[in-house]
Motif scaffolding. Structure first.
Motif, PDB file in Angstrom:
ATOM      1  N   LYS A  11       0.843  -1.211   0.000  1.00  0.00           N
ATOM      2  CA  LYS A  11       0.000   0.000   0.000  1.00  0.00           C
ATOM      3  C   LYS A  11       0.877   1.260   0.000  1.00  0.00           C
ATOM      4  O   LYS A  11       1.901   1.290  -0.681  1.00  0.00           O
ATOM      5  CB  LYS A  11      -0.947  -0.023   1.209  1.00  0.00           C
ATOM      6  CG  LYS A  11      -1.673  -1.362   1.338  1.00  0.00           C
ATOM      7  CD  LYS A  11      -2.810  -1.340   2.318  1.00  0.00           C
ATOM      8  CE  LYS A  11      -3.419  -2.737   2.411  1.00  0.00           C
ATOM      9  NZ  LYS A  11      -4.673  -2.772   3.087  1.00  0.00           N
ATOM     10  N   HIS A  98      -8.522  -3.691  -6.016  1.00  0.00           N
ATOM     11  CA  HIS A  98      -8.448  -3.769  -4.550  1.00  0.00           C
ATOM     12  C   HIS A  98      -9.592  -2.958  -3.943  1.00  0.00           C
ATOM     13  O   HIS A  98      -9.994  -1.928  -4.493  1.00  0.00           O
ATOM     14  CB  HIS A  98      -7.093  -3.235  -4.064  1.00  0.00           C
ATOM     15  CG  HIS A  98      -6.846  -3.528  -2.624  1.00  0.00           C
ATOM     16  ND1 HIS A  98      -7.394  -2.756  -1.618  1.00  0.00           N
ATOM     17  CD2 HIS A  98      -6.148  -4.516  -2.018  1.00  0.00           C
ATOM     18  CE1 HIS A  98      -7.025  -3.275  -0.448  1.00  0.00           C
ATOM     19  NE2 HIS A  98      -6.265  -4.334  -0.660  1.00  0.00           N
ATOM     20  N   GLU A 170     -11.114 -10.862  -0.650  1.00  0.00           N
ATOM     21  CA  GLU A 170     -10.766 -10.027   0.497  1.00  0.00           C
ATOM     22  C   GLU A 170     -12.028  -9.373   1.053  1.00  0.00           C
ATOM     23  O   GLU A 170     -12.450  -8.311   0.567  1.00  0.00           O
ATOM     24  CB  GLU A 170      -9.795  -8.925   0.060  1.00  0.00           C
ATOM     25  CG  GLU A 170      -8.494  -9.438  -0.507  1.00  0.00           C
ATOM     26  CD  GLU A 170      -7.401  -8.393  -0.342  1.00  0.00           C
ATOM     27  OE1 GLU A 170      -6.437  -8.674   0.384  1.00  0.00           O
ATOM     28  OE2 GLU A 170      -7.519  -7.313  -0.916  1.00  0.00           O
TER      29      GLU A 170
HETATM   30  C1  PEP Z   1      -5.072  -5.970   1.878  1.00  0.00           C
HETATM   31  O1  PEP Z   1      -5.392  -4.807   1.909  1.00  0.00           O
HETATM   32  O2  PEP Z   1      -4.896  -6.543   0.786  1.00  0.00           O
HETATM   33  C2  PEP Z   1      -4.924  -6.658   3.153  1.00  0.00           C
HETATM   34  C3  PEP Z   1      -5.234  -7.908   3.197  1.00  0.00           C
HETATM   35  O3  PEP Z   1      -4.497  -5.911   4.223  1.00  0.00           O
HETATM   36  P1  PEP Z   1      -4.291  -6.423   5.734  1.00  0.00           P
HETATM   37  O4  PEP Z   1      -3.567  -7.750   5.653  1.00  0.00           O
HETATM   38  O5  PEP Z   1      -3.458  -5.369   6.375  1.00  0.00           O
HETATM   39  O6  PEP Z   1      -5.623  -6.579   6.317  1.00  0.00           O
END
Ligand code: PEP
Length: 265
Positions: A11, A98, A170
């Motif tokens: 990120k 994302h 996700e």
């Molecule tokens: C992401 O944003 O792809 C992610 C999984 O972040 P985190 O592992 O910090 O929750």
């Protein structure tokens, strides 16, 4: 033998090139002695560090990914980045769709679909991210949201092209992002919750592209995955890897997740 794709999404967390190079080298050094047969590992640094990190990890077992790209080759597109620039930096993968792009920058499926198709045309492997919010889950819309995002983002992608696509499931409520989840307690999906969604996604892929292709598209889980919970998630048959944010920034946190994948081969 099972195979996995483990990716680190950095990120906008490491802001300086030399710090990104240092962190990438530490991960490359930490994994170079491992037998990574069947486990692909990538990191996705910020654009400013992409080329330098690419140079620093050249020849190692660590692959490079970008966090986004535009769907045109070149031209007057202020603030955007071409797939050719990503290839020049040494990228193998590119994250697309994302939830931070979808929710904060208003990217929709039709727009993401143009990027997915362009990435494939250029020889980059898209990691297509999908997932429902807490509100959508509470309304019983999890499957519907995932199906809509899959169908829209993968429209007109040919079955043979799917061999180069990775899906990252996700759930937005599990991503460690207070900005996206202001009113929700952020927690990793339980293995059962993740399994249910992954089975649904696998079924959709098989129905659409057939068992031979849809049955093997890697489906990563993403959302607060870490050293403590990764083994439990990665042992589930349809969880074929992880997309990891916070726990991918340091070799000491990221390596145990990679080892958890190795232990589930
Ligand atoms: C992401 O944003 O792809 C992610 C999984 O972040 P985190 O592992 O910090 O929750």
């Amino acid at each position: 033998m099972r195979s996995f794709v483990i990716g680190g999404n950095w990120k906008m967390q490491i802001l300086k090139v030399d710090e990104a190079v240092k962190a990438a080298k530490a991960i490359a050094d930490a994994i170079n002695g491992l037998d990574l047969t069947g486990v692909d590992v990538f990191i996705a640094p910020s654009f400013n560090a992409l080329y330098s990190v690419g140079q620093a990890i050249k020849g190692s077992k660590l692959k490079l990914a970008a966090q986004n790209m535009y769907f045109r080759d070149n031209g007057a597109f202020t603030g955007e980045i071409s797939p050719d620039s990503l290839l020049d930096a040494g990228c193998t993968y590119v994250l697309l769709g994302h939830s931070e792009r979808r929710r904060i920058f208003n990217e929709d499926d039709a727009y993401i679909n143009q990027k997915v198709k362009k990435a494939l045309e250029k020889g980059l492997k898209p990691v297509l991210c999908i997932g429902e919010t807490a509100k959508e889950r509470a309304q019983g819309k999890t499957d519907e949201v995932n199906k809509t995002q899959l169908a829209g983002s993968l429209a007109d992608v040919l079955p043979e092209q799917m061999k180069n696509v990775v899906i990252a499931y996700e759930p937005v409520w599990a991503i460690n992002n207070k900005f996206l989840n202001p009113d929700t307690e952020i927690k990793t999906a339980t293995p059962e919750q993740a399994e249910e969604a992954h089975i649904f996604i696998r079924k959709w892929l098989v129905e659409k592209y057939g068992q031979e292709i849809g049955g093997v598209v890697p489906i990563q889980y993403g959302g607060s995955m870490n050293a403590a919970n990764s083994a439990g998630l990665l042992k589930i048959v349809d969880i074929n890897g992880g997309l990891i944010g916070g726990a991918s920034l340091k070799a000491a946190d990221f390596k145990p997740i990679i080892e958890a994948a190795m232990g589930n081969k």
